[in-house]
Write a protein that holds these residues in place. Structure first.
Motif, PDB file in Angstrom:
ATOM      1  N   THR C  91       0.811  -1.221   0.000  1.00 24.15           N
ATOM      2  CA  THR C  91       0.000   0.000   0.000  1.00 24.15           C
ATOM      3  C   THR C  91       0.843   1.270   0.000  1.00 24.15           C
ATOM      4  O   THR C  91       0.315   2.343  -0.217  1.00 24.15           O
ATOM      5  CB  THR C  91      -0.945   0.029   1.200  1.00 24.15           C
ATOM      6  OG1 THR C  91      -0.176  -0.238   2.374  1.00 24.15           O
ATOM      7  CG2 THR C  91      -2.024  -1.022   1.071  1.00 24.15           C
ATOM      8  N   ASP C 135      -4.536   2.053  -2.899  1.00 25.75           N
ATOM      9  CA  ASP C 135      -5.736   2.186  -2.057  1.00 25.75           C
ATOM     10  C   ASP C 135      -6.895   2.821  -2.811  1.00 25.75           C
ATOM     11  O   ASP C 135      -8.043   2.667  -2.422  1.00 25.75           O
ATOM     12  CB  ASP C 135      -5.428   3.049  -0.832  1.00 25.75           C
ATOM     13  CG  ASP C 135      -4.652   2.270   0.199  1.00 25.75           C
ATOM     14  OD1 ASP C 135      -4.767   1.037   0.188  1.00 25.75           O
ATOM     15  OD2 ASP C 135      -3.941   2.892   0.996  1.00 25.75           O
ATOM     16  N   GLN C 142      -7.680  -3.754  -8.080  1.00 23.90           N
ATOM     17  CA  GLN C 142      -6.613  -4.231  -7.193  1.00 23.90           C
ATOM     18  C   GLN C 142      -6.267  -5.670  -7.548  1.00 23.90           C
ATOM     19  O   GLN C 142      -5.102  -6.067  -7.590  1.00 23.90           O
ATOM     20  CB  GLN C 142      -7.069  -4.173  -5.737  1.00 23.90           C
ATOM     21  CG  GLN C 142      -7.208  -2.769  -5.225  1.00 23.90           C
ATOM     22  CD  GLN C 142      -7.442  -2.724  -3.726  1.00 23.90           C
ATOM     23  OE1 GLN C 142      -7.252  -3.705  -3.028  1.00 23.90           O
ATOM     24  NE2 GLN C 142      -7.867  -1.578  -3.246  1.00 23.90           N
TER      25      GLN C 142
END
Ligand SMILES: Nc1ncnc2c1ncn2[C@@H]1O[C@H](COP(=O)(O)OP(=O)(O)OP(=O)(O)O)[C@@H](O)[C@H]1O
Ligand SMILES: [Mg+2]
Lengths: 281, 260, 351
Positions: C91, C135, C142
């Motif tokens: 992340t 994010d 993702q």
């Protein structure tokens, strides 16, 4: 793979053993021995140090420490709860700033804050000069118990406000509206809905104030002027002036045990609230 | 509304109580007269004196040196240990965390005298080294406590993903785990630094040989009678704190995060 | 179909605190195969996958990769990459850096790295997303970054642990097709884990059905569906009517108090067996024309067909039919010999 990175903690385990566990064991050891600390051969098992507590001189000091710490805690709760409440009910954009200004003093050095009160309260300090100027009789607060309690309240008030505020800020507004909707007035809502929910905050606030208050030796030394000895001063003196490590250690152990007991009681209150809270109200 | 007036008055009084002592110090830091009750005219001489006072400048030097070194060491040891603790079995984790908690829960005075007992029993001369060690001892637990939640939040498989992509365990730690938990590491470091700058009790018992810090020097001066240069010092510290807090507040915009 | 074996599991066993979760499994996986481990929650699929990836050490047995035993090879030295269940993206890095992670470790020159990352972004349809923070991506995006991050290293085998588990139904279907296309295009072996039988049947060349750490059946989706080897597989794959019966002789079985012709053989005389009849294989007729008679006890409309429960004797048949019969109607149930699947009765496979 995963199992291997646990070894990273092993050096710290050794560190903790040396610098956390062994020192406390040493304190425990010295508390149960007597003799010359610089001559390990001369040390013998003894409960002599614990026997000294029954000396009324020391007993009084211990009782006084707990009494003053208790008094300060109650005062902090009394003055601090409304502060937490008002901040938590302030407009969102003001809250951060209010909290910020409330916290600025505790970012100042603790000794400086206490010293500031000396400057105000001492016999020829700021307060008495002002009183003289406007023709009022001067006050003899410092040195004395009143000044000590004041110093404790001043220094530890934020520790009471913060945890209570945290809990209050989390209370769902809908719950309050529901209570009002069900016909509860402000007072009833507070007593039945808000107060019970803030018990965990109060418990941690009380612990966070009581602990440093009961063990302080700075506040009592500076604002009590050496007359108002507390258990902290007693410990300090055994290690710095009288060099009686045995008694100093015994005092430390007693302080730790008492604090552990109070914390256990407080966590009981907290747990009791979570389970039996409904029955209480 | 009556309620509003009561609220405002109450908060006003509380803020007066909180700030009055500080304001008094600030005002008297500009006072020509040495006496605390008497206004002798405006001056800046105490500020000059502050920086000429060898005791105070030395104490300032040691305060920040110890704070810098101890928070640095504590951050390194604490972060590595937190990673290890995170990967431990349930029992080991519980035991370590409880022992780790002791310096946080114990009254400072107990931690202070216990360490002093240790140092003297080991025939160590109290001074810079012992003070530094004692600061590291009480700083590490705070670093661990602020890093652990970040590790728990991290996806369990993050480290494995790095290994999967060809990273050696060391590379994965450097390039993935540490950057992921960085916010916790920084919080821990700041907390350690602040606690160290502010510490009195533990330093008091574990220093000697002429090594002091700010708190110790204020304590000994306060007992002997105050130099007005301390007032000047308070003023400078307050200004620093307010500026720092305002900057942090601007950046985070959430007041809650300032809680140490 | 004469492809080389790329992975072989021999007697692979794993236990946690004396509980065996993977029990001496043997499996051959071929190059370019899309193989799926399918089974109920907790049956040991993830554990098997993690042993192949190198994240768990087997207690017993061996793993071979292109003929070499790799039990002691750490994950970062295996030519295998993984797409983790919750993606485990980094992340603190953007999309580009996530995908380039493995290439940076291999010290691939900058120009080539850029090219390869771009190729991947194109493959997973995320061109222009390089600078995005992971994010800020949707679940499906993702997911695709996670796949690109693994594929860019050109592994010989890609492990995927319920990669679509977190996505909603529509996106799931889309991603299923995308994944199948991708596998065909890049031509590498996919070992896929899911507990969704439909997903397994749709996507795979080979399905491995597992239960309690034991492989129940290995076969093509058609085989698994049509020829379940035991009661567990029949029950787990699709809806089934499973009855107890007796195999009298080759091609003759009895259940529900009647004898039927079937296409199975090789059982001993009068052996007790389990009989499976799929709900869609049963035809509804008038009572007179049928082998079995019953009364409709419930009807549910399922979109393309009606699902009826029909009581016949002491068994309740599930029937899927486009021909709706009202509750209470007496009907006939009809099925041919090829619709009857006879299986050995194994007590250890019962749920
Ligand atoms: N680290 C561990 N320690 C102890 N038991 C474990 C551990 N990991 C897995 N198990 C147990 O092993 C069994 C198999 O787990 P596994 O994760 O392989 O199941 P799964 O088939 O992937 O299930 P799911 O579909 O729910 O992901 C489970 O009963 C699980 O509780
Ligand atoms: Mg799983």
């Amino acid at each position: 793979m995963k199992n291997k990175s646990k070894y990273l903690a092993y050096p710290y385990v050794i560190w903790m053993a040396i610098f956390i566990v062994i020192p406390l064991v040493l304190v425990l050891y010295y508390s149960f021995t007597s003799g010359n600390i610089h001559d390990p051969g001369s040390l013998k098992f003894s409960v002599e140090s614990y026997g000294k507590f029954f000396d009324s001189l020391y007993l009084n000091i211990i009782i006084k420490s707990f009494w003053l710490a208790f008094l300060s805690t109650v005062l902090c709760l009394l003055f601090g709860y409304p502060v937490a409440f008002i901040i938590s009910r302030a407009k969102m954009k003001h809250r951060g700033l209010l909290l910020l200004f409330f916290l600025v003093p505790i970012w100042m050095n603790f000794l400086l804050r206490t010293y500031a009160w000396m400057a105000i309260l001492s016999p020829n300090g700021f307060l008495n000069r002002v009183l003289e100027m406007i023709g009022l009789p001067t006050l003899a607060i410092m040195p004395g118990q009143k000044a000590v309690v004041l110093g404790m309240v001043y220094n530890f008030l934020p520790f009471m406000v913060l945890p209570i505020y945290t809990v209050l800020a989390k209370i769902d507004k809908n719950v309050l509206e529901a209570a009002m909707d069900l016909g509860a007035n402000g007072l009833i809502t507070f007593v039945r809905v808000i107060l019970p929910q803030t018990i965990p905050g109060i418990v941690s606030g009380v612990t966070m104030v009581f602990m440093p208050a009961v063990s302080t030796f700075v506040i009592s030394r500076l604002l009590g002027g050496g007359k108002e000895l507390l258990i902290g001063n007693l410990i300090e003196q055994q290690f710095t002036v009288h060099r009686d490590w045995h008694f100093g250690s015994a005092l430390s152990i007693i302080l730790m045990v008492m604090i552990l007991i109070s914390m256990a009681v407080m966590s009981k209150v907290d747990a009791g609230n979570e389970q039996g809270g409904a029955a209480l109200w | 509304m009556v309620g509003k007036i009561i609220k405002r008055t109450y908060m006003g009084l509380i803020f007066l109580f909180l700030y009055m002592p500080i304001l008094v110090l600030i005002v008297f830091s500009f006072n020509e007269s040495k006496s605390r009750g008497h206004w002798g005219g405006f001056t800046l001489k105490w500020y000059g004196e502050l920086f000429r006072d060898p005791d105070i400048t030395k104490a300032l030097y040691y305060t920040f040196l110890v704070a810098f070194l101890s928070s640095l060491i504590a951050t390194v040891i604490g972060t590595i240990s937190a990673i290890g603790i995170h990967n431990m079995g349930l029992l080991g984790k519980k035991v370590i965390l409880n022992v780790n908690y002791l310096p946080v829960l114990n009254p400072d005075i107990v931690t202070g005298v216990a360490l002093m007992t240790l140092f003297i029993s080991m025939n160590m001369r109290l001074g810079f080294t012992t003070m530094l060690i004692s600061h590291v001892v009480f700083n590490i637990p705070y670093v661990i406590l602020s890093v652990l939640p970040k590790l728990r939040q991290m996806n369990r498989h993050m480290a494995e993903a790095a290994l999967d992509l060809g990273a050696t365990p060391f590379y994965a730690m450097r390039k993935v785990i540490i950057p992921e938990i960085m916010p916790g590491v920084i919080t821990g470091a700041l907390m350690a630094f602040t606690l160290s700058v502010d510490d009195f009790v533990i330093s008091f018992f574990n220093t000697g040989s002429g090594v002091t810090n700010l708190s110790i020097i204020i304590f000994s001066m306060a007992r002997r009678g105050i130099k007005p240069s301390i007032n000047a010092l308070s003023t400078l510290m307050l200004i620093t704190v307010v500026i720092l807090l305002l900057i942090i507040n601007k950046r985070s915009t959430k007041g809650d995060e300032l809680i140490p | 179909m004469l492809r080389r074996n790329i992975i072989e599991l021999r007697n692979l066993t794993k236990s946690y605190n004396d509980t065996v979760v993977v029990d001496a499994i043997n499996l051959l996986i071929r190059e370019n195969e899309f193989i799926t481990l399918l089974g109920p929650s907790g049956c040991g699929k993830t554990t098997t996958l993690r042993m192949i990836g190198g994240f768990e050490d087997p207690n017993d047995g061996d793993i071979f990769f292109e003929g070499t035993r790799i039990n002691n090879v750490p994950p970062y030295k295996r030519n295998i990459n993984t797409v983790f269940q919750k993606y485990a993206l980094f992340t603190h890095m953007n999309v580009y850096e996530n995908i380039a992670f493995g290439l940076r470790i291999k010290k691939v020159p900058n120009d080539e790295m850029k090219k390869r990352v771009q190729r991947m972004l194109k493959l997973v349809d995320l061109e222009g997303f390089e600078k995005r923070h992971v994010d800020s991506l949707s679940g499906g995006q993702q997911q695709r970054v996670a796949i690109a991050r693994a594929l860019v290293n050109e592994p010989k085998v890609l492990l995927l642990d319920e990669p679509l588990g977190a996505l909603d139904l529509k996106l799931r279907k889309e991603m299923q097709i995308e994944l199948m296309d991708m596998q065909k295009n890049v031509g590498i072996t996919f070992i896929y884990v899911t507990h969704d039988q439909e997903e397994a049947l749709t996507m795979s060349d080979t399905v491995v059905v597992m239960n309690n750490g034991v492989i129940q059946q290995v076969g093509s989706p058609v085989d698994i569906y049509n020829e379940p080897e035991n009661r567990f597989v029949a029950d787990f794959i699709g809806e089934s009517n499973i009855l107890e019966g007796i195999m009298h002789e080759d091609f003759l079985v009895s259940f529900s108090g009647r004898k039927f012709r079937c296409v199975d053989k090789g059982f001993s005389k009068d052996e007790p067996v389990d009989v499976v009849i799929r709900p869609e294989d049963i035809d509804v007729t008038s009572p007179e024309d049928a082998d079995l008679q019953g009364v409709v006890s419930s009807v549910v409309f399922k979109g393309v067909h009606y699902e009826m429960l029909v009581e016949s004797g002491d068994f309740e048949y599930m029937i899927q039919s486009t021909d709706m019969q009202p509750v209470g109607a007496g009907i006939g149930l009809k099925f041919g010999p090829e619709d009857i699947h006879v299986m050995k009765r194994g007590s250890d496979n019962e749920k």
